[in-house]
Design an enzyme around this catalytic site. Structure first.
Site, mmCIF file in Angstrom:
data_model
loop_
_atom_site.group_PDB
_atom_site.id
_atom_site.type_symbol
_atom_site.label_atom_id
_atom_site.label_comp_id
_atom_site.label_asym_id
_atom_site.label_seq_id
_atom_site.Cartn_x
_atom_site.Cartn_y
_atom_site.Cartn_z
ATOM 1 N N GLU A 277 7.217 1.307 -2.323
ATOM 2 C CA GLU A 277 8.255 2.333 -2.296
ATOM 3 C C GLU A 277 8.618 1.848 -0.809
ATOM 4 O O GLU A 277 7.616 1.437 -0.037
ATOM 5 C CB GLU A 277 7.038 3.444 -1.369
ATOM 6 C CG GLU A 277 7.439 4.799 -1.328
ATOM 7 C CD GLU A 277 6.357 4.585 -0.688
ATOM 8 O OE1 GLU A 277 6.628 6.572 0.708
ATOM 9 O OE2 GLU A 277 5.614 5.309 -0.799
ATOM 10 N N ARG A 499 -7.695 -2.933 -6.150
ATOM 11 C CA ARG A 499 -6.917 -3.465 -5.341
ATOM 12 C C ARG A 499 -7.274 -4.782 -4.212
ATOM 13 O O ARG A 499 -8.586 -5.414 -4.388
ATOM 14 C CB ARG A 499 -6.484 -2.302 -4.337
ATOM 15 C CG ARG A 499 -7.336 -2.319 -3.356
ATOM 16 C CD ARG A 499 -7.458 -0.957 -2.197
ATOM 17 N NE ARG A 499 -6.768 -1.398 -1.310
ATOM 18 C CZ ARG A 499 -5.338 -0.403 -0.905
ATOM 19 N NH1 ARG A 499 -6.178 0.627 -0.938
ATOM 20 N NH2 ARG A 499 -4.589 -0.827 0.232
ATOM 21 N N LYS A 509 -0.064 0.381 5.082
ATOM 22 C CA LYS A 509 1.226 0.795 5.535
ATOM 23 C C LYS A 509 1.290 1.633 6.729
ATOM 24 O O LYS A 509 2.069 1.128 7.657
ATOM 25 C CB LYS A 509 1.911 1.098 4.618
ATOM 26 C CG LYS A 509 2.675 0.091 3.773
ATOM 27 C CD LYS A 509 3.998 0.667 2.877
ATOM 28 C CE LYS A 509 4.491 -0.286 1.469
ATOM 29 N NZ LYS A 509 5.782 0.361 1.358
#
Length: 795
Positions: A277, A499, A509
């Site tokens: 993104e 992850r 983020k």
């Protein structure tokens, strides 16, 4: 993570068919990696309908111990196993050894069969003769120890002489020989021997430090971590089942026709996608995602899309889009195509209309708070059963900007009674402030699709074969397949992996954005951040980052935190080979050499590499040596000690690449404590052999300071290993994470360094030239210290 129950039963049945005992089969299912490998090997061996137990046990060994560097030869080995040309464990071990040495190279069948004893028949008479010879040699030991003797050792002696003997026959003959020699067991034979207390060995000091300890030998996953993924042709199998509250089950799989159409479009190639993104800079977690997505495509000869997940215009910037493309290439990956979710806005809109027409979506007027409350109570929205024609009209009104933001959403009609929260009628479209400009799509749209709606559809439209994401998305798999099934679209193979989290930093983020916008750090590329641009600015190479993420693997293990030292190990491994040595003094202390003429300057050779030859001009650099040199303040003490190898009054040290010097006098400040200057004499004959060796920098001309540089010492950004868990996480920031030394001295040759150049400052660490450097002043960032305790971490 264990395989899911629905697949576990099928795997158990398959494993029992090849003769595994039930306990081994169940233990295997608890290990996802072994299960995946064993299923693949069973299919490769074409024994899905079952086989002899002896063959099945050998097949199990192939699945667990086969050398990963020779996978192309595994089908050949399995043919030998299934045909019983290789029928005992010793032959299989010999095959593993032969193939491990062969790797991916071709080999001669004759040499392989000879190495594995193929066709060699050892008669029972030959075995009996060998056993008899062994018993004759060890008769006295056997009579002394009787049945307490280690039978395994006897077995080993036989195997050395007859490696291809049937182990069952060997065991029978050894047992028979023991009985013939010793007779029946006595009570004394059954007593446990008294164990002698082991003497503690003399502790020998290990001169190597923990820093010298390499990581463990590479596992099969590290050698080829992509073995776990099926081929595109296999994407007709059910690997996910979606259970509904009414008792029905969706078994997600492609029909034969759908898969054939897909394979025709892709020519059977693997297609993956890396879908960031564009609302911030990429961090090291994205390096792992790139390794998985691009790596699988490269390993299988396919392609990986770089697809921007740009469905939120308010958070996205052109700056982030440009950064992502640039950093993907820097890390070493080449996109198959660069696409945007917004490229498909029209198709997504049309499919949303179709979803409404099929009765699988509706326009809802609940507020976000009401939606949350109804979901918590598993209640249907009051508008869930509105007529299809009404939802079609309202959705068109949404598209044309006739409904205010927040007044309506399009929701998927899924299953509000499901056990999976991600099936609670997820939002497909929401309204944004009237035609908010989009960085890629412009101002055409005022409704934007959600991730849950757009992601799976674009995967399907781009014919993605493997949709790979981290484990937190696992619960969204049901919604993913529900939507594609509802629209009758091709279904990619979804697979989640753990992850990447690293100690002493944050990866969110939102948190990274706060650190940047509130100026806790110096921008997205601050060298203390785990952003890829920050690591690059710090001097970290892309190859060391890829080596780090490859070593972690891509299995479905829990998302544990990886110690930062493990990354630093790979950084050092790379820089030790590529960063030339040089000398810089951070906190200079002046040393005046009284027996060297003022103004006299010698040009000495210094090595860029430890094994450099002085006659190789490219491997050495010149350093001036004069009567004024500078050493580190920390390399001098007024009071000497036995364990100190620096300079002290009356003591000698060797100046690296130069001469021994001996401290003859010390000039103190007015406080009689502060050391201002050292007086020393040098030994031009080099007959003095001091233990200590110091780095240094000298004046190249009288009264002129050496090259002055700024050095920035970076350390862990946070004090705690997992600051993200802290409520007051900003309070955990390390006040010493950045220390600036404005007046360091460097050798003259560093004056030609360019931005991005990397060096090893001897005895200090690895450093890189920062982008803030000017022609007047170079600035160096410390990438990593010379040593750390990775060896302790990986144990």
């Amino acid at each position: 993570m264990a395989v899911k129950d629905e697949n576990g039963e099928k795997a158990l049945e398959l494993f029992l068919k090849i003769g595994l005992d039930e306990r081994t089969a169940k233990n295997t299912i608890a290990n996802n990696k072994v299960t995946t490998n064993l299923i693949a090997v069973i299919h490769e061996a074409a024994v899905t309908d079952g086989c002899d137990r002896a063959i099945g046990n050998l097949i199990y060994t192939v699945a667990t111990k086969y050398p990963a560097n020779a996978l192309m030869h595994r089908p050949t080995l399995l043919k030998y196993v299934v045909s019983s040309k290789i029928k005992i464990p010793a032959q299989l071990e010999a095959a593993f050894s032969f193939l491990a040495d062969t790797g991916s190279d071709d080999f001669k069948v004759i040499e392989f069969e000879e190495a594995c004893g193929v066709g060699v028949e050892v008669s029972e008479e030959d075995i009996e003769k060998t056993v008899s010879e062994i018993f004759d040699e060890y008769k006295n030991v056997i009579l002394e120890q009787r049945y307490r003797i280690n039978v395994g050792e006897l077995f080993g002696h036989v195997r050395k002489r007859q490696p291809w003997a049937d182990p069952k026959i060997v065991k029978q003959l050894i047992d028979a020989k023991l009985y013939a020699l010793l007779g029946e067991r006595t009570a004394a034979d059954n007593e446990k021997p008294i164990k002698k207390k082991k003497e503690k060995p003399v502790k020998v000091e290990d001169k190597s430090t923990a820093d010298d300890v390499p990581p463990p030998n590479p596992s099969e996953e590290e050698l080829n971590p992509f073995l776990i993924f099926p081929s595109p042709e296999e994407n007709f199998k059910v690997h996910t089942e979606v259970f509904f509250s009414d008792g029905s089950v969706l078994r997600a799989c492609n029909s034969k026709e759908t898969l054939e159409k897909h394979l025709k479009a892709t020519q059977g190639k693997v297609l993956t996608r890396f879908p960031p993104e564009p609302n911030g800079y990429l961090h090291i977690g994205h390096a792992k995602a790139m390794f998985v997505d691009f790596g699988l495509a490269r390993e299988r000869g396919g392609g990986c899309y770089l697809r921007y997940d740009d469905t939120n215009p308010e958070a996205e910037k052109k700056e982030y889009i440009d950064h992502i493309e640039e950093i993907v290439q820097w890390i070493g990956w080449e996109p198959y195509k660069i696409t945007y979710t917004s490229d498909y806005f029209q198709e997504l809109h049309d499919l949303a209309v179709e979803l409404i027409r099929r009765g699988h979506a509706y326009v809802d007027h609940q507020t976000p708070e009401e939606i949350k409350e109804y979901r918590e109570k598993k209640l249907n929205s009051p508008w869930r059963d509105r007529p299809i024609k009404d939802s079609l009209k309202l959705f068109d009104d949404m598209r044309r900007g006739m409904i205010e933001e927040g007044k309506a959403t399009l929701r998927m009609k899924q299953d509000m009674q499901s056990d999976n929260f991600n099936m609670y009628d997820l939002i497909a479209y929401r309204i944004k402030a009237s035609f908010t400009p989009h960085p890629h799509a412009g101002d055409k749209w005022c409704i934007y699709p959600s991730y849950d709606y757009a992601h799976c559809i674009v995967d399907s439209l781009e014919n993605i074969t493997h949709s790979l994401c981290t484990l937190e998305f696992e619960t969204r798999r049901a919604s993913y397949y529900w939507l594609l099934d509802a629209l009758g679209l091709y279904l990619p193979h979804v697979w989640e992996y753990s992850r990447l989290n690293v100690t002493n930093t944050v990866m969110s983020k939102r948190k990274l954005n706060r650190l940047v916008t509130e100026k806790w750090v110096d921008g997205w590329d601050d060298p203390r951040l785990m952003t890829l641009s920050g690591l690059r600015r710090r001097g970290v190479t892309s190859t060391s980052i890829n080596a780090f993420v490859r070593g972690i693997g891509i299995t479905r293990s829990d998302s544990s935190i990886i110690n930062l030292n493990r990354l630093e190990y790979h950084i050092r491994e790379e820089l030790n080979k590529t960063a030339p040595r040089t000398m810089v003094v951070l906190n200079p202390l002046k040393v005046v050499i009284t027996n060297l003429e003022v103004g006299s300057v010698m040009d000495l050779n210094a090595k860029k590499w430890p094994d450099a030859q002085t006659d190789d001009a490219s491997s050495v650099y010149k350093v001036p040596f004069s009567n004024v040199v500078y050493i580190e303040h920390t390399d001098f003490r007024i009071k000497d000690s036995k364990d100190y190898y620096g300079l002290a009054p009356g003591k000698s040290v060797l100046l690296r690449y130069a001469y021994p010097i001996k401290c003859t006098d010390v000039v103190l400040g007015d406080d009689k404590v502060t050391v201002l200057e050292i007086r020393a004499e040098y030994d031009p004959s080099k007959t003095t052999k001091p233990k200590g060796v110091l780095h240094w920098v000298a004046e190249s001309s009288p009264g002129v300071d050496p090259l002055k540089v700024e050095v920035r010492l970076f350390d862990k950004l946070f004090l705690s290993e997992n600051p993200a868990e802290l409520d007051e996480w900003l309070g955990d920031l390390n006040p010493n994470s950045k220390v600036v030394i404005p007046g360091a001295f460097a050798v003259p040759s560093l004056g030609n360094a360019a931005v991005g150049d990397r060096f090893q400052f001897e005895r200090l660490g690895y450093f890189a030239v920062d982008k803030d450097s000017t022609p007047e002043k170079l600035i160096f960032n410390r990438t990593v210290t010379l040593r750390d305790s990775y060896g302790k971490v990986v144990k």
